[in-house]
Design a protein around this motif. Structure first.
Motif, PDB file in Angstrom:
ATOM      1  N   TYR A  83     -16.974  11.798  41.673  1.00  0.00           N
ATOM      2  CA  TYR A  83     -17.817  11.802  40.709  1.00  0.00           C
ATOM      3  C   TYR A  83     -17.421  11.616  39.232  1.00  0.00           C
ATOM      4  O   TYR A  83     -17.744  11.112  38.676  1.00  0.00           O
ATOM      5  CB  TYR A  83     -18.987  13.005  40.705  1.00  0.00           C
ATOM      6  N   TRP A  84     -16.431  12.504  39.067  1.00  0.00           N
ATOM      7  CA  TRP A  84     -15.839  12.513  37.522  1.00  0.00           C
ATOM      8  C   TRP A  84     -15.095  11.251  37.556  1.00  0.00           C
ATOM      9  O   TRP A  84     -14.909  10.748  36.514  1.00  0.00           O
ATOM     10  CB  TRP A  84     -14.947  13.869  37.600  1.00  0.00           C
ATOM     11  N   ALA A  85     -14.239  10.832  38.761  1.00  0.00           N
ATOM     12  CA  ALA A  85     -13.535   9.410  38.480  1.00  0.00           C
ATOM     13  C   ALA A  85     -14.580   8.571  38.217  1.00  0.00           C
ATOM     14  O   ALA A  85     -14.222   7.485  37.393  1.00  0.00           O
ATOM     15  CB  ALA A  85     -12.612   9.486  39.670  1.00  0.00           C
ATOM     16  N   PHE A  86     -15.764   8.312  38.867  1.00  0.00           N
ATOM     17  CA  PHE A  86     -16.751   7.490  38.513  1.00  0.00           C
ATOM     18  C   PHE A  86     -17.115   7.296  37.187  1.00  0.00           C
ATOM     19  O   PHE A  86     -17.102   6.182  36.557  1.00  0.00           O
ATOM     20  CB  PHE A  86     -17.794   7.525  39.531  1.00  0.00           C
ATOM     21  N   LEU A  87     -17.383   8.408  36.722  1.00  0.00           N
ATOM     22  CA  LEU A  87     -17.744   8.731  34.979  1.00  0.00           C
ATOM     23  C   LEU A  87     -16.602   8.330  34.181  1.00  0.00           C
ATOM     24  O   LEU A  87     -16.989   7.458  33.233  1.00  0.00           O
ATOM     25  CB  LEU A  87     -18.170   9.992  35.022  1.00  0.00           C
ATOM     26  N   GLU A  88     -15.554   8.360  34.604  1.00  0.00           N
ATOM     27  CA  GLU A  88     -14.357   8.236  33.816  1.00  0.00           C
ATOM     28  C   GLU A  88     -14.045   6.455  33.748  1.00  0.00           C
ATOM     29  O   GLU A  88     -14.159   5.986  32.738  1.00  0.00           O
ATOM     30  CB  GLU A  88     -13.137   8.685  34.211  1.00  0.00           C
TER      31      GLU A  88
ATOM     32  N   ALA B  58      -5.978  14.817  35.903  1.00  0.00           N
ATOM     33  CA  ALA B  58      -5.172  14.816  37.242  1.00  0.00           C
ATOM     34  C   ALA B  58      -6.403  14.629  38.202  1.00  0.00           C
ATOM     35  O   ALA B  58      -5.973  14.145  39.300  1.00  0.00           O
ATOM     36  CB  ALA B  58      -4.979  16.650  37.336  1.00  0.00           C
ATOM     37  N   VAL B  59      -7.712  14.791  37.944  1.00  0.00           N
ATOM     38  CA  VAL B  59      -8.708  14.324  38.890  1.00  0.00           C
ATOM     39  C   VAL B  59      -8.754  13.012  38.921  1.00  0.00           C
ATOM     40  O   VAL B  59      -8.873  12.234  40.115  1.00  0.00           O
ATOM     41  CB  VAL B  59     -10.116  14.745  38.364  1.00  0.00           C
ATOM     42  N   VAL B  60      -8.392  12.124  37.866  1.00  0.00           N
ATOM     43  CA  VAL B  60      -8.583  10.718  37.837  1.00  0.00           C
ATOM     44  C   VAL B  60      -7.547  10.073  38.624  1.00  0.00           C
ATOM     45  O   VAL B  60      -7.623   9.239  39.442  1.00  0.00           O
ATOM     46  CB  VAL B  60      -8.751  10.041  36.489  1.00  0.00           C
ATOM     47  N   GLU B  61      -6.183  10.744  38.425  1.00  0.00           N
ATOM     48  CA  GLU B  61      -5.008  10.340  39.184  1.00  0.00           C
ATOM     49  C   GLU B  61      -5.057  10.521  40.507  1.00  0.00           C
ATOM     50  O   GLU B  61      -4.762   9.508  41.564  1.00  0.00           O
ATOM     51  CB  GLU B  61      -3.749  10.885  38.595  1.00  0.00           C
ATOM     52  N   GLN B  62      -5.670  11.314  40.912  1.00  0.00           N
ATOM     53  CA  GLN B  62      -5.757  12.052  42.407  1.00  0.00           C
ATOM     54  C   GLN B  62      -6.766  10.876  43.215  1.00  0.00           C
ATOM     55  O   GLN B  62      -6.504  10.523  44.217  1.00  0.00           O
ATOM     56  CB  GLN B  62      -6.481  13.381  42.419  1.00  0.00           C
ATOM     57  N   GLU B  63      -7.796  10.591  42.229  1.00  0.00           N
ATOM     58  CA  GLU B  63      -9.069   9.924  43.092  1.00  0.00           C
ATOM     59  C   GLU B  63      -8.383   8.315  43.022  1.00  0.00           C
ATOM     60  O   GLU B  63      -8.868   7.638  43.890  1.00  0.00           O
ATOM     61  CB  GLU B  63     -10.174  10.044  42.321  1.00  0.00           C
ATOM     62  N   GLN B  64      -7.635   8.023  41.956  1.00  0.00           N
ATOM     63  CA  GLN B  64      -7.199   6.685  42.177  1.00  0.00           C
ATOM     64  C   GLN B  64      -6.088   6.212  43.415  1.00  0.00           C
ATOM     65  O   GLN B  64      -6.168   5.590  44.072  1.00  0.00           O
ATOM     66  CB  GLN B  64      -6.254   6.296  40.908  1.00  0.00           C
ATOM     67  N   GLN B  65      -5.450   7.515  43.698  1.00  0.00           N
ATOM     68  CA  GLN B  65      -4.458   7.574  44.871  1.00  0.00           C
ATOM     69  C   GLN B  65      -5.341   7.406  46.171  1.00  0.00           C
ATOM     70  O   GLN B  65      -5.046   6.927  47.114  1.00  0.00           O
ATOM     71  CB  GLN B  65      -3.730   8.837  44.881  1.00  0.00           C
TER      72      GLN B  65
END
Ligand SMILES: Cc1cc2nc3c(=O)[nH]c(=O)nc-3n(C[C@H](O)[C@H](O)[C@H](O)COP(=O)(O)OP(=O)(O)OC[C@H]3O[C@@H](n4cnc5c(N)ncnc54)[C@H](O)[C@@H]3O)c2cc1C
Ligand code: SF4
Length: 327
Positions: free
Chosen positions: A282-287, A314-321
């Motif tokens: 959800y946070w990665a989507f918002l970013e 950290a959240v964004v990088e984790q979800e990109q991976q």
């Protein structure tokens, strides 16, 4: 095991025609003329006018009363809950929407179902169903190709083929994909808040998501699928149908279901091995979409929440991976 204490929906008895249809479908698949997803399970949807009337009567008499309090909830062991499961019959023209509505109204007037449930059900039929029909004829011819969130990732194999049982550990996704594999149907909230929510968070192509819904659901008709997927569930029309994207993290799923209790992930955790893929997603989507959504007043609060996240990078990088890998 949690289930609503309700009579089962009405089920048909298969006959020679079902056997013949199975034979035809198997032959087409063998000869390479068609391919299908999902299990070859017993038919549950009405296929004749008589069967549809029996299913409607069973719903109104035994299940409608419980519709209101449970319509937005999900239970892992109870895919039908108090839903009517009549969308295939309605879309095939075996039932008229008004006849369903009148029968529900009669149940209220005769005291067998409370107002909240009857109103909730009628609102789905003459509210949502008719609204969706009108939207379909109102939108431009290229609506199917709309992609305002610029989501262009392919649907991964584990999702497309409904083969979640082996690969997926996220309890909500695994359970919903397995239900879909067995019946070609799940109710509205798993469609919107589990399957579609995940697809939108991961940036999967709305056109591919629409085609997948068509393939996987027994009630799929273009007029009802297209606005529900492109507009309501993927926000690919830029807000023509819904004022904000139906994106939500694990907290929503936890509140509305019993999936999270038995999950290897934790809906409250954003980073690390137990980070819930819906919460972090959800946070990665918002970013990813912050600029596109910044002009939407209904998104100001979620975007302010994103700005306050201490572990945002950290959240964004984790979800990109994580990407589209099976969670
Ligand atoms: C991504 C997505 C895709 C969908 N695709 C379809 C589809 O291809 N075919 C389809 O019939 N419905 C579709 N829906 C709408 C809805 O999920 C189903 O109609 C409903 O779950 C069917 O189960 P039911 O008959 O038990 O519905 P109930 O919960 O018992 O509701 C009663 C009736 O209301 C109508 N209804 C409720 N919500 C909607 C809606 N959003 N749009 C249109 N009708 C609605 C249906 O005819 C349904 O039978 C979709 C929803 C989403 C979020
Ligand atoms: S913790 Fe997250 S992944 Fe697991 S069931 Fe809950 S919402 Fe789904």
């Amino acid at each position: 095991m949690r289930k609503l204490d309700l009579a089962e929906p009405w089920w048909p008895a298969e006959d020679d025609i079902d056997a013949q249809v199975r034979e035809d479908l198997d032959r087409w698949e063998r000869d390479g003329h068609a391919s299908f997803v999902g299990a070859d399970a017993a038919r549950w949807a009405p296929a004749t006018r008589w069967e549809a009337q029996a299913a409607l009567a069973q719903f109104v008499e035994h299940r409608l009363a419980a519709f209101g309090p449970h319509e937005d909830a999900m239970l892992a062991e109870d895919p039908w809950m108090a839903h009517s499961a009549l969308s295939p019959a309605l879309n095939l023209g075996l039932l008229h929407p008004l006849e369903c509505v009148r029968m529900a109204e009669d149940a209220y007037r005769s005291g067998t179902a409370p107002l909240a449930s009857v109103e909730g059900y009628i609102r789905q039929v003459i509210g949502w169903r008719e609204y969706i029909w009108s939207i379909y004829w109102h939108v431009p011819a290229d609506y199917r190709q709309h992609n305002s969130m610029q989501a262009d990732h392919d649907l991964p194999e584990w999702f497309r083929t409904l083969d979640a049982a082996e690969e997926v550990t996220a309890n909500c996704l695994k359970s919903v994909l397995t239900d879909l594999r067995e019946r070609g149907w799940v109710h509205h909230i798993p469609r919107l808040m589990v399957l579609s929510n995940y697809a939108m968070q991961r940036g999967w192509s709305p056109e591919q998501v629409t085609a997948w819904f068509h393939e996987a659901f027994v009630d799929g008709y273009d007029w009802v699928m297209l606005p529900n997927v492109v507009g309501m569930s993927q926000h690919a029309d830029g807000g023509l149908m819904a004022t904000k994207p139906y994106a939500a993290g694990g907290a929503y799923i936890n509140r509305m279901s019993d999936y999270c209790g038995g999950c290897v992930y934790d809906p409250k955790v954003r980073v690390g091995p137990s980070a819930c893929p819906f919460t972090a997603g959800y946070w990665a989507f918002l970013e990813r979409n912050a600029d596109r959504l910044s002009g939407n007043r209904r998104m100001l609060q979620p975007l302010a929440g994103l700005a306050r996240l201490t572990d945002r990078e950290a959240v964004v990088e984790q979800e990109q991976q994580r990407g589209s890998a099976a969670p």
